[in-house]
Design a protein around this motif. Structure first.
Motif, PDB file in Angstrom:
ATOM      1  N   ASN A 209      -4.449  29.260 114.342  1.00  0.00           N
ATOM      2  CA  ASN A 209      -4.694  28.331 113.220  1.00  0.00           C
ATOM      3  C   ASN A 209      -5.575  28.968 112.135  1.00  0.00           C
ATOM      4  OD1 ASN A 209      -4.392  26.836 115.895  1.00  0.00           O
ATOM      5  ND2 ASN A 209      -3.967  25.203 114.438  1.00  0.00           N
ATOM      6  N   PRO A 210      -5.174  30.130 111.605  1.00  0.00           N
ATOM      7  CA  PRO A 210      -6.081  30.882 110.727  1.00  0.00           C
ATOM      8  C   PRO A 210      -6.141  30.343 109.297  1.00  0.00           C
ATOM      9  CG  PRO A 210      -3.992  32.033 110.890  1.00  0.00           C
ATOM     10  CD  PRO A 210      -3.899  30.839 111.817  1.00  0.00           C
ATOM     11  N   LEU A 211      -7.343  30.367 108.723  1.00  0.00           N
ATOM     12  CA  LEU A 211      -7.518  30.101 107.300  1.00  0.00           C
ATOM     13  C   LEU A 211      -7.153  31.377 106.546  1.00  0.00           C
ATOM     14  CD1 LEU A 211      -8.742  27.932 105.265  1.00  0.00           C
ATOM     15  CD2 LEU A 211     -10.777  29.373 105.283  1.00  0.00           C
ATOM     16  N   LEU A 212      -6.094  31.317 105.751  1.00  0.00           N
ATOM     17  CA  LEU A 212      -5.629  32.499 105.034  1.00  0.00           C
ATOM     18  C   LEU A 212      -5.729  32.353 103.521  1.00  0.00           C
ATOM     19  CD1 LEU A 212      -2.457  33.325 107.170  1.00  0.00           C
ATOM     20  CD2 LEU A 212      -4.726  34.392 107.319  1.00  0.00           C
ATOM     21  N   ARG A 213      -5.440  31.147 103.005  1.00  0.00           N
ATOM     22  CA  ARG A 213      -5.532  30.890 101.564  1.00  0.00           C
ATOM     23  C   ARG A 213      -6.039  29.453 101.428  1.00  0.00           C
ATOM     24  NH1 ARG A 213      -0.057  32.953  98.695  1.00  0.00           N
ATOM     25  NH2 ARG A 213      -1.203  34.604  97.622  1.00  0.00           N
ATOM     26  N   LYS A 214      -7.349  29.319 101.373  1.00  0.00           N
ATOM     27  CA  LYS A 214      -8.003  28.031 101.606  1.00  0.00           C
ATOM     28  C   LYS A 214      -7.447  26.901 100.757  1.00  0.00           C
ATOM     29  CE  LYS A 214     -12.449  25.669 101.397  1.00  0.00           C
ATOM     30  NZ  LYS A 214     -13.841  25.754 100.942  1.00  0.00           N
ATOM     31  N   LYS A 215      -7.341  27.081  99.457  1.00  0.00           N
ATOM     32  CA  LYS A 215      -6.928  25.961  98.609  1.00  0.00           C
ATOM     33  C   LYS A 215      -5.480  25.566  98.858  1.00  0.00           C
ATOM     34  CE  LYS A 215     -10.545  26.394  95.181  1.00  0.00           C
ATOM     35  NZ  LYS A 215     -11.146  25.064  95.398  1.00  0.00           N
ATOM     36  N   LEU A 216      -4.638  26.541  99.161  1.00  0.00           N
ATOM     37  CA  LEU A 216      -3.263  26.213  99.525  1.00  0.00           C
ATOM     38  C   LEU A 216      -3.213  25.543 100.900  1.00  0.00           C
ATOM     39  CD1 LEU A 216      -1.332  29.329  98.213  1.00  0.00           C
ATOM     40  CD2 LEU A 216      -1.157  26.989  97.364  1.00  0.00           C
ATOM     41  N   ASP A 217      -4.111  25.948 101.797  1.00  0.00           N
ATOM     42  CA  ASP A 217      -4.177  25.289 103.101  1.00  0.00           C
ATOM     43  C   ASP A 217      -4.604  23.833 102.959  1.00  0.00           C
ATOM     44  OD1 ASP A 217      -3.349  27.392 104.794  1.00  0.00           O
ATOM     45  OD2 ASP A 217      -5.305  28.340 104.647  1.00  0.00           O
ATOM     46  N   PHE A 279     -13.869   3.286 106.501  1.00  0.00           N
ATOM     47  CA  PHE A 279     -13.711   4.742 106.373  1.00  0.00           C
ATOM     48  C   PHE A 279     -14.963   5.473 106.869  1.00  0.00           C
ATOM     49  CE2 PHE A 279     -14.034   8.634 103.697  1.00  0.00           C
ATOM     50  CZ  PHE A 279     -12.917   9.289 104.194  1.00  0.00           C
ATOM     51  N   ASP A 280     -14.775   6.334 107.844  1.00  0.00           N
ATOM     52  CA  ASP A 280     -15.862   7.118 108.423  1.00  0.00           C
ATOM     53  C   ASP A 280     -15.518   8.595 108.256  1.00  0.00           C
ATOM     54  OD1 ASP A 280     -17.670   8.486 109.950  1.00  0.00           O
ATOM     55  OD2 ASP A 280     -17.379   7.307 111.770  1.00  0.00           O
ATOM     56  N   PRO A 281     -16.274   9.324 107.412  1.00  0.00           N
ATOM     57  CA  PRO A 281     -15.955  10.736 107.174  1.00  0.00           C
ATOM     58  C   PRO A 281     -15.947  11.565 108.450  1.00  0.00           C
ATOM     59  CG  PRO A 281     -17.586   9.944 105.593  1.00  0.00           C
ATOM     60  CD  PRO A 281     -17.417   8.868 106.615  1.00  0.00           C
ATOM     61  N   ASN A 282     -16.844  11.288 109.392  1.00  0.00           N
ATOM     62  CA  ASN A 282     -16.875  12.059 110.630  1.00  0.00           C
ATOM     63  C   ASN A 282     -15.612  11.842 111.451  1.00  0.00           C
ATOM     64  OD1 ASN A 282     -19.437  13.156 110.163  1.00  0.00           O
ATOM     65  ND2 ASN A 282     -20.434  11.305 110.942  1.00  0.00           N
ATOM     66  N   TYR A 283     -15.159  10.584 111.503  1.00  0.00           N
ATOM     67  CA  TYR A 283     -13.920  10.292 112.217  1.00  0.00           C
ATOM     68  C   TYR A 283     -12.740  10.953 111.499  1.00  0.00           C
ATOM     69  CZ  TYR A 283     -10.379   7.655 114.770  1.00  0.00           C
ATOM     70  OH  TYR A 283      -9.310   7.309 115.567  1.00  0.00           O
ATOM     71  N   SER A 284     -12.787  10.927 110.179  1.00  0.00           N
ATOM     72  CA  SER A 284     -11.743  11.554 109.376  1.00  0.00           C
ATOM     73  C   SER A 284     -11.631  13.041 109.696  1.00  0.00           C
ATOM     74  CB  SER A 284     -12.050  11.369 107.887  1.00  0.00           C
ATOM     75  OG  SER A 284     -11.243  12.196 107.084  1.00  0.00           O
ATOM     76  N   ASN A 285     -12.772  13.725 109.779  1.00  0.00           N
ATOM     77  CA  ASN A 285     -12.753  15.146 110.092  1.00  0.00           C
ATOM     78  C   ASN A 285     -12.194  15.397 111.485  1.00  0.00           C
ATOM     79  OD1 ASN A 285     -13.812  16.030 107.650  1.00  0.00           O
ATOM     80  ND2 ASN A 285     -15.927  15.752 108.324  1.00  0.00           N
ATOM     81  N   SER A 286     -12.514  14.503 112.419  1.00  0.00           N
ATOM     82  CA  SER A 286     -11.998  14.649 113.776  1.00  0.00           C
ATOM     83  C   SER A 286     -10.484  14.510 113.808  1.00  0.00           C
ATOM     84  CB  SER A 286     -12.633  13.603 114.703  1.00  0.00           C
ATOM     85  OG  SER A 286     -14.017  13.797 114.800  1.00  0.00           O
ATOM     86  N   LYS A 287      -9.958  13.585 113.018  1.00  0.00           N
ATOM     87  CA  LYS A 287      -8.508  13.394 112.987  1.00  0.00           C
ATOM     88  C   LYS A 287      -7.808  14.550 112.266  1.00  0.00           C
ATOM     89  CE  LYS A 287      -6.681  10.594 114.718  1.00  0.00           C
ATOM     90  NZ  LYS A 287      -6.278  10.547 116.143  1.00  0.00           N
ATOM     91  N   LEU A 288      -8.506  15.208 111.348  1.00  0.00           N
ATOM     92  CA  LEU A 288      -7.948  16.431 110.770  1.00  0.00           C
ATOM     93  C   LEU A 288      -7.826  17.500 111.841  1.00  0.00           C
ATOM     94  CD1 LEU A 288      -9.606  16.993 107.255  1.00  0.00           C
ATOM     95  CD2 LEU A 288      -7.185  16.627 107.750  1.00  0.00           C
ATOM     96  N   PHE A 289      -8.841  17.602 112.670  1.00  0.00           N
ATOM     97  CA  PHE A 289      -8.858  18.582 113.762  1.00  0.00           C
ATOM     98  C   PHE A 289      -7.704  18.338 114.730  1.00  0.00           C
ATOM     99  CE2 PHE A 289     -10.196  19.973 117.978  1.00  0.00           C
ATOM    100  CZ  PHE A 289     -10.715  21.232 117.744  1.00  0.00           C
ATOM    101  N   ASP A 290      -7.425  17.072 115.004  1.00  0.00           N
ATOM    102  CA  ASP A 290      -6.377  16.713 115.954  1.00  0.00           C
ATOM    103  C   ASP A 290      -5.810  15.365 115.544  1.00  0.00           C
ATOM    104  OD1 ASP A 290      -4.909  15.781 118.201  1.00  0.00           O
ATOM    105  OD2 ASP A 290      -6.078  17.056 119.532  1.00  0.00           O
ATOM    106  N   ASP A 387       0.786  22.184 116.257  1.00  0.00           N
ATOM    107  CA  ASP A 387       1.591  21.353 115.351  1.00  0.00           C
ATOM    108  C   ASP A 387       0.964  19.987 115.076  1.00  0.00           C
ATOM    109  OD1 ASP A 387       2.133  19.936 117.677  1.00  0.00           O
ATOM    110  OD2 ASP A 387       4.305  20.250 117.626  1.00  0.00           O
ATOM    111  N   VAL A 388      -0.223  19.699 115.675  1.00  0.00           N
ATOM    112  CA  VAL A 388      -0.931  18.469 115.306  1.00  0.00           C
ATOM    113  C   VAL A 388      -2.270  18.805 114.636  1.00  0.00           C
ATOM    114  CG1 VAL A 388       0.200  17.043 117.040  1.00  0.00           C
ATOM    115  CG2 VAL A 388      -1.956  18.170 117.622  1.00  0.00           C
ATOM    116  N   ASP A 389      -2.377  20.020 114.118  1.00  0.00           N
ATOM    117  CA  ASP A 389      -3.561  20.429 113.363  1.00  0.00           C
ATOM    118  C   ASP A 389      -3.406  19.997 111.916  1.00  0.00           C
ATOM    119  OD1 ASP A 389      -5.795  21.636 112.254  1.00  0.00           O
ATOM    120  OD2 ASP A 389      -4.931  23.658 112.282  1.00  0.00           O
TER     121      ASP A 389
END
Length: 472
Positions: A209-217, A279-290, A387-389
């Protein structure tokens, strides 16, 4: 007299920590607290990377391969962040142990990568884990300084472990490892060209799951949200129209390519729409992770009271990632690791201590040139993405690789499915003989954590045993 002289020399040899069989006895871990018995050795300690000038020192954890370590390759693991501890990450991903549910003991990781390789985990950059400097400006890290320090680390680590100089060397990592790993591999190859003695035997790199081109990612997240039905095609098209200052052919390598105000507003509004009114930003970040599983609500107070911390969602204990934050702060653990020699005035954290800083321009860097350089030097590259990242979606990474193939006049192979244990593991994309990309079914932002069996399979068959890749 002669016997006395030999005894004196041997005593001095051991006092200097040289040990036997090329291993430093001072860094040998007798046993970690709560660790099950194993038949391989572990070492941990510090490598001073600048000769004591600025007081820069990186902490490492080295684990022998389970079987026949003298004839197995060496793999360096660099986790992302930037600012996360690779040593801590070892205990929730590719290392030999996972923290127990009460975070006071360890259990065997059945899918540790030390089944097929010796493993070296490095806390990098400065300020990650137990790595430190006596010079405050060293905590302002960047890609170039990190590469330089890591190359110096590897030179000095080989001096400490001379038996590994001739070993095949792989460099692997996840997330911001998309910067660290190719940069280090290129740095080692550059060092080979300048050195008449030490040669780094770089045989390949592996990226999860590499960051290669941040803004496009970041933009790719919205394509991902569309594929899981979270937003509609119209919203994605609006974003792409408003944010069209960034595209595959117009990516700024060294300079921050700031979003236009209209683009940023649209991104913020769409992100907000993805969640309910609470809306909880911490929960939001967790759902981005998975995007598939419920996150762990990490309450380390429960652990201090002797309770267990666990949250199993769709077959994965999501609290595995949080428990090292407790384990690594136990005094007996720090003693066993030979860690925290500076007696940090703050708690050990898996990611980003208060002192840590990183160059924002470097985080926006285009990493395709670094990958291109490795391919031009015939270094194989294996990339796999869950595929759920939702943080760095596979759909964006694949786009970058098509762009890289186009620049290098590489004809992409056809899309295939790959299987593991009689189940579909995901999709496979080949770009010539050296570059391979895999999606991993039900893998999140950290595939080695969420799908460890599949991650080990890919690493074994397409990195370590690449010559057997046609016989999967």
């Amino acid at each position: 007299m002669e016997i006395h002289g030999i005894f004196l020399i041997c005593s001095l040899f051991l006092a200097l920590g040289a040990g036997v069989d090329g291993f430093p006895t001072n860094d040998l871990i007798s046993k970690l607290p709560g660790q099950p018995d194993v038949n391989f050795k572990q070492f941990a300690g510090y490598i001073d990377v600048d000769g004591g000038v600025a007081g820069r020192s990186l902490f490492y954890y080295f684990v022998e391969a389970e079987n026949d370590p003298k004839n197995q390759p060496l793999t360096v693991w660099l986790t992302g962040g930037p600012g996360c501890s690779s040593v801590g990450d070892a205990f929730s991903s590719v290392g030999p142990f996972i923290t127990a549910k009460n975070a006071r003991a360890l259990v065997r990781n059945l899918f540790s990568w030390n089944k097929v390789s010796n493993l070296l985990f490095i806390d990098s950059p400065i300020g990650s884990g137990w790595s430190y400097s006596n010079t405050s400006s060293d905590y302002n890290n960047g890609d170039d300084s990190t590469k330089k320090i890591l190359v110096s680390f590897m030179q000095k680590w080989y001096e400490k472990y001379p038996n590994f100089k001739s070993k095949d060397l792989y460099v692997a990592g996840s997330s911001y490892g998309g910067h660290f790993v190719p940069n280090l591999a290129n740095g080692l190859l550059d060092d080979n060209k300048q050195s008449k003695e030490l040669k780094f035997n770089v045989k390949g790199i592996a990226l999860g799951n590499p960051l290669l081109r941040k803004k496009l990612d970041i933009l790719a997240r919205y394509d991902f949200f569309r594929t899981i039905g979270a937003i509609d095609t119209l919203s994605v098209n609006e974003i792409k129209k408003e944010c069209n200052t960034i595209d595959e052919n117009n990516y700024f390598s060294m300079f921050q390519a700031n979003w236009r105000p209209g683009c940023q507003m649209l991104l913020d509004a769409t992100s907000y729409m993805l969640h309910d009114s609470d809306f909880d930003p911490n929960y939001s970040n967790s759902k981005l992770f998975d995007a598939m599983r419920d996150p762990c609500v990490a309450n380390l107070t429960e652990l201090s009271l002797g309770h267990e911390l666990t949250k199993v969602s769709k077959g994965v204990d999501m609290c595995t990632l949080a428990r090292p934050d407790f384990y690594f702060n136990l005094p007996e653990v720090q003693t066993a690791f030979h860690g925290n020699r500076t007696k940090l005035p703050y708690q050990w954290k898996g990611c980003k201590t208060d002192k840590f800083a990183y160059n924002l321009n470097d985080m926006d860097r285009d990493m395709l040139p670094a990958l291109k350089s490795l391919l031009q030097q015939s270094v194989p590259i294996t990339i796999f993405s869950g595929d759920v990242d939702g943080r760095i979606p596979a759909i964006g990474t694949l786009q970058h690789l098509y762009k890289l193939a186009e620049e290098m006049s590489i004809k992409p192979g056809k899309q295939e499915t790959w299987t593991h244990e009689n189940k579909i593991g995901g999709l496979k994309y080949s770009f010539g003989d050296l570059l391979t990309f895999f999606t991993v079914v039900e893998g999140d932002h950290h595939v080695a954590f969420s799908q460890p069996s599949r991650a080990l399979y890919l690493f074994t068959n397409f990195t370590v045993n690449r010559m057997h890749s046609d016989h999967q």
